[in-house]
Design a protein around this motif. Structure first.
Motif, PDB file in Angstrom:
ATOM      1  N   LYS A 133      -7.942 -23.947  11.529  1.00 20.44           N
ATOM      2  CA  LYS A 133      -8.072 -24.877  10.303  1.00 20.44           C
ATOM      3  C   LYS A 133      -9.017 -26.125  11.152  1.00 20.44           C
ATOM      4  O   LYS A 133      -9.125 -27.014  10.101  1.00 20.44           O
ATOM      5  CB  LYS A 133      -6.240 -25.123  11.101  1.00 20.44           C
ATOM      6  CG  LYS A 133      -5.465 -24.390  10.211  1.00 20.44           C
ATOM      7  CD  LYS A 133      -4.014 -25.512  10.256  1.00 20.44           C
ATOM      8  CE  LYS A 133      -3.528 -25.279   9.283  1.00 20.44           C
ATOM      9  NZ  LYS A 133      -1.961 -24.809   8.917  1.00 20.44           N
ATOM     10  N   GLY A 134      -9.085 -26.318  12.559  1.00 16.58           N
ATOM     11  CA  GLY A 134      -9.965 -27.351  12.495  1.00 16.58           C
ATOM     12  C   GLY A 134     -10.836 -27.097  11.923  1.00 16.58           C
ATOM     13  O   GLY A 134     -12.546 -27.911  11.638  1.00 16.58           O
ATOM     14  N   VAL A 178     -12.176 -25.131   9.425  1.00  9.10           N
ATOM     15  CA  VAL A 178     -11.987 -25.186   7.869  1.00  9.10           C
ATOM     16  C   VAL A 178     -12.012 -26.236   7.870  1.00  9.10           C
ATOM     17  O   VAL A 178     -12.820 -26.922   6.494  1.00  9.10           O
ATOM     18  CB  VAL A 178     -10.615 -24.671   7.394  1.00  9.10           C
ATOM     19  CG1 VAL A 178     -10.280 -25.558   5.848  1.00  9.10           C
ATOM     20  CG2 VAL A 178     -10.074 -23.447   7.414  1.00  9.10           C
ATOM     21  N   TYR A 179     -11.052 -27.300   7.892  1.00  7.99           N
ATOM     22  CA  TYR A 179     -11.492 -28.728   8.068  1.00  7.99           C
ATOM     23  C   TYR A 179     -13.039 -28.828   8.048  1.00  7.99           C
ATOM     24  O   TYR A 179     -13.674 -30.232   7.408  1.00  7.99           O
ATOM     25  CB  TYR A 179     -10.782 -29.882   8.890  1.00  7.99           C
ATOM     26  CG  TYR A 179      -9.002 -29.788   8.530  1.00  7.99           C
ATOM     27  CD1 TYR A 179      -8.804 -29.903   7.061  1.00  7.99           C
ATOM     28  CD2 TYR A 179      -8.423 -29.507   9.642  1.00  7.99           C
ATOM     29  CE1 TYR A 179      -7.798 -29.777   6.633  1.00  7.99           C
ATOM     30  CE2 TYR A 179      -6.955 -29.616   8.680  1.00  7.99           C
ATOM     31  CZ  TYR A 179      -6.480 -29.295   7.957  1.00  7.99           C
ATOM     32  OH  TYR A 179      -4.959 -29.616   6.888  1.00  7.99           O
ATOM     33  N   PHE A 194      -4.819 -21.001   3.470  1.00 12.19           N
ATOM     34  CA  PHE A 194      -4.423 -21.367   5.557  1.00 12.19           C
ATOM     35  C   PHE A 194      -5.201 -19.627   6.234  1.00 12.19           C
ATOM     36  O   PHE A 194      -5.129 -19.913   6.846  1.00 12.19           O
ATOM     37  CB  PHE A 194      -4.428 -22.210   6.136  1.00 12.19           C
ATOM     38  CG  PHE A 194      -4.444 -23.632   5.587  1.00 12.19           C
ATOM     39  CD1 PHE A 194      -5.908 -23.937   6.355  1.00 12.19           C
ATOM     40  CD2 PHE A 194      -4.263 -24.856   5.022  1.00 12.19           C
ATOM     41  CE1 PHE A 194      -6.084 -24.944   6.306  1.00 12.19           C
ATOM     42  CE2 PHE A 194      -4.622 -25.796   4.781  1.00 12.19           C
ATOM     43  CZ  PHE A 194      -5.629 -26.646   5.525  1.00 12.19           C
ATOM     44  N   PRO A 224     -18.294 -32.718  12.377  1.00  4.37           N
ATOM     45  CA  PRO A 224     -17.859 -31.584  11.915  1.00  4.37           C
ATOM     46  C   PRO A 224     -18.367 -30.419  12.218  1.00  4.37           C
ATOM     47  O   PRO A 224     -18.119 -29.382  12.428  1.00  4.37           O
ATOM     48  CB  PRO A 224     -17.631 -31.987  10.774  1.00  4.37           C
ATOM     49  CG  PRO A 224     -18.624 -32.793   9.770  1.00  4.37           C
ATOM     50  CD  PRO A 224     -19.170 -33.722  10.942  1.00  4.37           C
ATOM     51  N   ALA A 243     -15.184 -28.731   5.098  1.00  2.00           N
ATOM     52  CA  ALA A 243     -14.445 -29.153   3.796  1.00  2.00           C
ATOM     53  C   ALA A 243     -15.370 -30.176   4.418  1.00  2.00           C
ATOM     54  O   ALA A 243     -16.088 -31.107   3.122  1.00  2.00           O
ATOM     55  CB  ALA A 243     -13.438 -29.582   3.849  1.00  2.00           C
ATOM     56  N   ALA A 244     -15.318 -30.955   5.451  1.00  3.13           N
ATOM     57  CA  ALA A 244     -16.884 -32.806   5.849  1.00  3.13           C
ATOM     58  C   ALA A 244     -17.694 -32.363   6.251  1.00  3.13           C
ATOM     59  O   ALA A 244     -18.553 -33.493   5.244  1.00  3.13           O
ATOM     60  CB  ALA A 244     -15.703 -32.506   7.165  1.00  3.13           C
ATOM     61  N   TRP A 279     -13.200 -19.011   2.997  1.00  2.00           N
ATOM     62  CA  TRP A 279     -13.901 -20.697   3.521  1.00  2.00           C
ATOM     63  C   TRP A 279     -14.966 -20.998   2.786  1.00  2.00           C
ATOM     64  O   TRP A 279     -15.482 -22.160   2.466  1.00  2.00           O
ATOM     65  CB  TRP A 279     -12.861 -21.077   4.239  1.00  2.00           C
ATOM     66  CG  TRP A 279     -11.727 -21.207   3.871  1.00  2.00           C
ATOM     67  CD1 TRP A 279     -10.179 -20.706   5.061  1.00  2.00           C
ATOM     68  CD2 TRP A 279     -11.343 -23.215   4.035  1.00  2.00           C
ATOM     69  NE1 TRP A 279      -9.458 -21.172   4.031  1.00  2.00           N
ATOM     70  CE2 TRP A 279      -9.664 -22.553   3.224  1.00  2.00           C
ATOM     71  CE3 TRP A 279     -11.969 -23.638   2.899  1.00  2.00           C
ATOM     72  CZ2 TRP A 279      -8.705 -23.730   2.833  1.00  2.00           C
ATOM     73  CZ3 TRP A 279     -10.929 -24.376   1.766  1.00  2.00           C
ATOM     74  CH2 TRP A 279      -9.256 -24.459   2.349  1.00  2.00           C
TER      75      TRP A 279
END
Length: 520
Positions: A275-276, A278-279, A184, A319, A282-283, A191
């Protein structure tokens, strides 16, 4: 490293990730000239009803090769170029994990390109089945010449190149991050490549399998896609789109990573919601595998499957929306500098949102059934890929060119280039929405007279795009010869962003860092 080869020998033998990155980018630029020229010939043919600029066979060949070249030889290699150059830099590594494998990944693209372009010179010419290569159009029955075989083999080679590259990216990112760089703490461009490489690793072998089955059907008479032998042509569509819809994100995610660096740099702020994002990245990678069948709503699949894939196609907007709102929050209240890179990044958001909205409309089954295989889909595809990939790539060009070359691209010319490309893109592709809604089919050689006006408008837009592309080439050559020298951190991004690319000289030295940096 004083014994480093010079001149042509250096470029033929190099395993330096920065050189490989530049080779990818130069190759993509070279291919873009051909891919763009094919598009120009198509627009010339379609600029009026019943024109005879091309004959139907040649039109189909240019149509197929335009899509193939732009996707597999321009957008994906260009993103791989930025990835090769900047991922090791950004994580504080001296090179990729497997430098020789990295070089091999690049050099596989060259014979693939020879196969593609060489197919124009064999009997029967290049493939005519479109960039999707649908069977039975691509079967020996309807495409009996060697062009399709060369198209398949060429795609096999670029697929192998992508898979080897993806393994290299994953191993590099997992094992070679600078001390203290937790996951992170990785820059967002890294990423996006982490997720992107994972997508490539899961999706591309499926395409390779489908291509192999198509080749054996053609060469050895197997029956994977032939109903007479117990096969099913729809299997090709399932396999092709299982790869090709995630491939859209393969072509967009690294561009999103570039934009996530450009926007904060020229807003004088840190990225909002790291972080949002990054998530969300991934989503998008996970959900991207659950939407392929929305390309097949008219193929007769079970209505319950249509409902599921329609739902998942709408879900992936969530996302994506997280990212867009994070970018908007980043620039909100910032001290914005409207550099050319910033304009292209903002243009990316505008055009990608438009492409996303038309994508949501295509997720609605009744609407999709009405406009399926029409110019509406062509418009949507180009807003996503031209708007989502090319605009981001151009933002990356103006943002990172100083780091790569040591010189800053002319900003006045850059401003003209941006407006030519932004306006040209919209003038070319916006009318295609209306052409599709009123019934103009895609992949056609000619059309009814009532479609002529908007096709003329679209062809005029191509002229602006062409002018923007030529001016970009001129800007690059002019800058490389006598452009303004770039400082190590010409945009003043390092004090706020702390990304390692701006902590080294422009261009960076061999092996990047005298001492591997430690991340606090």
């Amino acid at each position: 490293m004083s014994d480093r080869p010079k001149g042509l020998v250096r470029w033929l033998t190099t395993t330096d990730h920065k050189d490989i990155g530049i080779l990818y980018l130069v190759t993509a630029l070279f291919m873009a000239v051909f891919g763009g020229a094919f598009a120009g010939l198509l627009r010339a043919q379609l600029s009026a009803a019943d024109l005879k600029v091309l004959n139907p066979d040649l039109y189909n060949q240019f149509l197929s090769m335009h899509g193939t070249v732009m996707i597999f030889f321009v957008i994906i290699p260009a993103l791989a170029g930025f990835g090769n150059y900047f991922v090791p830099l950004l994580i504080g590594a001296r090179d990729m994990a497997f430098p020789k494998l990295n070089a091999l990944s690049y050099w596989l693209v060259i014979p693939a390109a020879f196969l593609m372009f060489g197919s124009f010179f064999v009997q029967g010419g290049a493939a005519q089945a479109g960039w999707t290569g649908y069977v039975p159009l691509a079967s020996r029955q309807f495409s009996g010449t060697a062009g399709v075989d060369m198209w398949i083999l060429g795609l096999h080679l670029v697929g192998l190149s992508s898979i080897l590259g993806a393994i290299n990216f994953l191993v590099t990112i997992i094992n070679m991050r600078a001390p203290g760089m937790a996951y992170f703490k990785m820059p967002l461009f890294v990423w996006t490549w982490f997720v992107n490489a994972t997508l490539i690793l899961f999706a591309t072998p499926v395409l390779a399998g489908a291509l192999t089955m198509a080749l054996t059907d053609r060469a050895f008479g197997t029956g994977f896609f032939r109903p007479s032998e117990g096969g099913d042509p729809l299997l090709w569509q399932h396999l092709f789109w299982f790869y090709s819809h995630p491939a859209v994100y393969i072509m967009v995610l690294p561009g999103m990573g570039i934009v996530s660096h450009v926007l904060p740099a020229f807003s004088s702020k840190k990225i909002f919601g790291y972080k949002g994002i990054v998530y969300a990245t991934a989503a998008i990678g996970v959900i991207g595998f659950m939407v392929w069948a929305h390309h097949m709503f008219t193929s007769g699949i079970d209505p319950r499957l249509r409902a599921f894939f329609a739902f998942m196609t709408m879900v992936i907007a969530v996302p994506t929306g997280v990212k867009i709102f994070s970018w908007l929050a980043t620039i909100w209240g910032g001290q914005i500098r409207f550099t050319t890179a910033m304009k292209f990044a903002l243009g990316f958001i505008a055009l990608f949102v438009m492409g996303g909205i038309s994508g949501l409309t295509l997720a609605v089954v009744p609407f999709d059934v009405q406009v399926h295989d029409s110019y509406y889909v062509v418009a949507h595809l180009h807003y996503v890929l031209f708007g989502g990939s090319v605009m981001a790539l151009l933002a990356g060009v103006f943002f990172w060119f100083p780091k790569m070359s040591g010189r800053i691209l002319d900003e006045k010319l850059g401003n003209v280039i941006f407006w030519l490309i932004f306006l040209g893109m919209n003038i070319t592709f916006l009318p295609m929405h209306w052409l599709g809604i009123v019934g103009m089919a895609r992949r056609i050689y000619t059309y009814r007279p009532e479609f002529e006006f908007w096709n003329q408008v679209a062809s005029f837009g191509y002229i602006l795009l062409f002018a923007g592309g030529m001016l970009l080439l001129y800007n690059m050559f002019k800058t490389l010869r006598k452009g303004e020298r770039a400082a190590d951190d010409p945009w003043g991004a390092y004090p706020l962003q702390r990304t390692l690319d701006w902590s080294v000289s422009s261009p960076p030295p061999v092996e990047n860092f005298a001492k591997i940096p430690e991340i606090a």
